[in-house]
Design a protein around this motif. Sequence first.
Motif, short mmCIF file in Angstrom:
data_model
loop_
_atom_site.label_atom_id
_atom_site.label_comp_id
_atom_site.label_asym_id
_atom_site.label_seq_id
_atom_site.Cartn_x
_atom_site.Cartn_y
_atom_site.Cartn_z
N LEU A 74 9.11 9.93 -13.16
CA LEU A 74 8.76 9.29 -12.04
C LEU A 74 9.86 8.42 -11.36
O LEU A 74 10.91 8.22 -11.99
CB LEU A 74 7.83 7.71 -12.47
CG LEU A 74 7.56 6.76 -11.29
CD1 LEU A 74 6.68 7.38 -10.55
CD2 LEU A 74 6.78 5.44 -11.92
N GLN A 75 9.80 8.56 -10.17
CA GLN A 75 11.24 8.20 -9.50
C GLN A 75 10.50 7.21 -8.31
O GLN A 75 9.46 7.42 -7.69
CB GLN A 75 11.69 9.49 -8.71
CG GLN A 75 12.51 10.11 -9.68
CD GLN A 75 13.47 11.40 -9.12
OE1 GLN A 75 13.22 11.80 -8.00
NE2 GLN A 75 14.02 12.00 -9.80
N GLY A 76 11.31 6.06 -7.68
CA GLY A 76 10.98 5.61 -6.49
C GLY A 76 10.34 4.28 -6.98
O GLY A 76 10.03 3.42 -5.85
N VAL A 77 10.32 3.79 -8.26
CA VAL A 77 9.55 2.50 -8.75
C VAL A 77 10.69 1.59 -9.42
O VAL A 77 11.02 2.27 -10.55
CB VAL A 77 8.17 2.83 -9.35
CG1 VAL A 77 7.68 1.18 -9.70
CG2 VAL A 77 7.52 3.41 -8.37
N MET A 78 11.08 0.72 -8.66
CA MET A 78 12.33 0.20 -9.62
C MET A 78 11.96 -0.42 -10.75
O MET A 78 10.67 -1.16 -11.00
CB MET A 78 12.86 -1.11 -8.62
CG MET A 78 13.61 -0.46 -7.58
SD MET A 78 14.60 -1.67 -6.38
CE MET A 78 15.41 -2.52 -7.78
#
Length: 131
Positions: free
Chosen positions: A46-50
């Motif tokens: 998963l990328q883009g969720v801090m």
Amino acid sequence: MKKLLTALCFISTLPFSSQLYANNETTCKEVKFQSTDSTWAGHYYLQGVMEVGSELLLEPNGKFKWYLAVGALDQYAEGTWWKNGNCIGLKAASQYAKNLEIFPTRLEIHDKDLAVTWLGGHQDGVYHLAE
């Protein structure tokens, strides 16, 4: 209680995050797994969720393994997956489904990325195929 508050905090921030590849669908209609779907099998991050860590393993036999960690909340599931048009659906096995507070209900296909729609219909982040 701490896990519930963490999950609620995570879920409440999703609508305010950038909505990548916005889509009105919240689920991917379940269809029978086809052997040609196995071209999407692989290990995704998963990328883009801090401050959220998550991985997804789509196995070439229509099974998946998934986990997510945010704060003190850890979620894990195994189950089945399928491809229906331009989306991939996940169905957690019953022993996992009853305890999931956060879970992807639809993965929209964009090149090699899978844009995520979460429980509740919020769209945020993408699963990117590991190279």
